[in-house]
Structure formats: structure tokens, C-alpha cells
Write a protein that holds these residues in place. Structure first.
Motif, mmCIF file in Angstrom:
data_model
loop_
_atom_site.group_PDB
_atom_site.id
_atom_site.type_symbol
_atom_site.label_atom_id
_atom_site.label_comp_id
_atom_site.label_asym_id
_atom_site.label_seq_id
_atom_site.Cartn_x
_atom_site.Cartn_y
_atom_site.Cartn_z
ATOM 1 N N ASP A 1 -16.969 56.742 7.003
ATOM 2 C CA ASP A 1 -17.794 57.927 6.739
ATOM 3 C C ASP A 1 -17.482 58.514 5.362
ATOM 4 O O ASP A 1 -16.338 58.895 5.088
ATOM 5 C CB ASP A 1 -17.558 58.976 7.827
ATOM 6 C CG ASP A 1 -18.403 60.211 7.619
ATOM 7 O OD1 ASP A 1 -19.607 60.147 7.916
ATOM 8 O OD2 ASP A 1 -17.847 61.235 7.143
ATOM 9 N N GLN A 2 -18.495 58.598 4.496
ATOM 10 C CA GLN A 2 -18.275 59.036 3.120
ATOM 11 C C GLN A 2 -17.839 60.496 3.036
ATOM 12 O O GLN A 2 -16.966 60.832 2.237
ATOM 13 C CB GLN A 2 -19.511 58.807 2.264
ATOM 14 C CG GLN A 2 -19.247 59.113 0.795
ATOM 15 C CD GLN A 2 -20.396 58.755 -0.105
ATOM 16 O OE1 GLN A 2 -21.538 58.690 0.318
ATOM 17 N NE2 GLN A 2 -20.095 58.530 -1.367
ATOM 18 N N ASP A 3 -18.426 61.379 3.848
ATOM 19 C CA ASP A 3 -18.014 62.786 3.816
ATOM 20 C C ASP A 3 -16.546 62.928 4.206
ATOM 21 O O ASP A 3 -15.800 63.684 3.581
ATOM 22 C CB ASP A 3 -18.882 63.639 4.748
ATOM 23 C CG ASP A 3 -20.288 63.845 4.226
ATOM 24 O OD1 ASP A 3 -20.503 63.720 2.999
ATOM 25 O OD2 ASP A 3 -21.184 64.131 5.046
ATOM 26 N N PHE B 1 -14.404 61.568 1.326
ATOM 27 C CA PHE B 1 -14.321 62.535 0.225
ATOM 28 C C PHE B 1 -13.404 63.695 0.572
ATOM 29 O O PHE B 1 -12.664 64.184 -0.282
ATOM 30 C CB PHE B 1 -15.715 63.047 -0.136
ATOM 31 C CG PHE B 1 -16.508 62.130 -1.037
ATOM 32 C CD1 PHE B 1 -16.106 60.832 -1.295
ATOM 33 C CD2 PHE B 1 -17.677 62.572 -1.613
ATOM 34 C CE1 PHE B 1 -16.831 60.006 -2.127
ATOM 35 C CE2 PHE B 1 -18.417 61.753 -2.454
ATOM 36 C CZ PHE B 1 -17.999 60.470 -2.709
ATOM 37 N N ILE C 1 -15.368 55.777 -6.205
ATOM 38 C CA ILE C 1 -15.740 57.156 -6.501
ATOM 39 C C ILE C 1 -15.788 57.346 -8.014
ATOM 40 O O ILE C 1 -14.837 56.999 -8.712
ATOM 41 C CB ILE C 1 -14.733 58.140 -5.856
ATOM 42 C CG1 ILE C 1 -14.738 57.959 -4.335
ATOM 43 C CG2 ILE C 1 -15.043 59.579 -6.240
ATOM 44 C CD1 ILE C 1 -13.678 58.754 -3.611
#
Length: 192
Positions: free
Chosen positions: A72-74, A77, A168
Motif C-alpha cells: 500500500d503506497q499510502d 509513504f 520515491i
């Protein structure tokens, strides 16, 4: 509140000022949390530095966990922002005025995330290993501050390469950190 609730746009800030801005924001948080600038020869201060270094490693491990599980990118991050906050806090506590390396200045030869994780955490461990005082020791040892700061300096490029391996961009990295800064300020102000 979390980073997905915050909107940030740093496009109006010159790229060469991003690192300085991040460290200034982290120093505000350091002061609000009443985290000291440490004396490298004081055992209790060394314990604080070791604990902060462990926080950095733990968050780096959470990054790997996200990559190996949900992806999951969120969430990724958020963990990057946490690790970055702890890493900058460690540098500030060490009274070490390092700045992040510009993404373009770091040669992008590493693509293996696990290897870059290992390179960064081993380099960090070598820096922390120079702090030899323990609370159970009767006699304190003077820290070789030059070696400590030199080894701490060696963590910078490894940290940057680890972030780069995650795919990123520098802009996304800075914006995610700024979002986390806002979240942390909100949490402090609201006694979250």
C-alpha cells in the motif's frame, strides 16, 4: 489525522532549500517534544541516541514489511515519513548539521531494496557503536566525536539510496515528510 488528510505543494519552494526546510521543521518538533541536543560523553544522552537510532531501524523495517505484504503506497509513504523524522531527529540530537543529498548527486546503482536497507542500517549501527557508555559502567569513556560524526555522515548517502530504491522521487519524499510534520504538529497541539 494522518498524512492522507494533509495537502502539501512545495513547488513554490526552490529545490535547493528543501533539505534545509525539512531540518528546520524537524528542529521545531524536537524543541516542542523537549528532545535535547545530546552530550556525546554522557551515558544517559548516549542512551537517548541509541534509542532514537533503534526507532529509525524499526521504521525502516516497517517499510520492508509494507513492501512484502500489502504494498500500500499510502502506508509506505507514512512509514517513510516516520523513518525520516526519526533519522533527522537523531542527526539533530547529535548536533550534526548534515543535509540530505540531492537525489541527482547520488549515483543510482542500487535497485535491491533489501540490500539498500542493510547498507543503511549497518552504517547506522557502526555510527552508534562508537557510543560506548552504558548506565551500568562505573567509569565513563570519552566518545571519539570525530569518528561518531564521520560514521553518522556515512549514513546520509545510504539513507538516500534506500529511499530511492523505494521508487520515491525527491519531491514526493519532501512532500510526504512535510505532511507528517503537519500531522505531528496537529497531534501536539490537540494532545492526541
Amino acid at each position: 489525522m494522518n498524512i492522507t488528510d494533509v495537502k502539501i505543494d512545495i513547488s513554490g519552494i526552490p529545490k535547493e532549500d528543501w533539505s534545509k526546510m525539512m531540518f528546520s521543521k524537524q528542529d521545531v518538533l524536537r524543541q516542542l517534544y523537549k528532545v535535547p541536543i545530546c552530550n556525546l560523553d554522557v551515558p544517559s544522552d548516549q542512551q537517548l541516541l541509541r534509542a532514537m537510532a533503534w526507532n529509525v531501524v524499526e521504521e525502516a523495517g516497517e517499510i520492508l514489511d509494507v513492501l512484502m505484504t500489502s504494498g500500500d503506497q499510502d502506508h509506505l509513504f507514512d512509514e517513510v515519513a516516520d523513518m525520516t523524522s526519526f533519522y533527522m531527529e537523531l542527526l539533530l540530537m547529535s548536533d550534526y548539521q548534515v543535509r540530505f543529498y540531492d537525489w541527482e548527486q547520488i549515483e543510482r546503482t542500487e535497485t535491491d531494496v533489501e540490500k539498500s536497507f542493510t547498507d543503511f542500517t549497518v552504517t547506522l549501527a557502526l555510527a552508534i557503536n562508537t557510543l560506548k557508555n552504558r548506565h551500568w559502567r562505573k567509569t565513563n569513556l570519552q566518545t571519539d566525536a570525530i569518528t561518531y560524526r564521520e560514521r553518522l555522515s556515512n549514513t546520509g548517502p545510504k539513507f538516500t539510496k534506500f529511499i530511492q530504491c523505494l521508487g520515491i522521487s525527491y519531491k514526493d519524499f519532501v512532500e510526504v515528510y512535510c505532511k507528517k510534520y503537519r500531522v505531528n504538529l496537529f497531534r501536539l497541539e490537540s494532545n492526541y
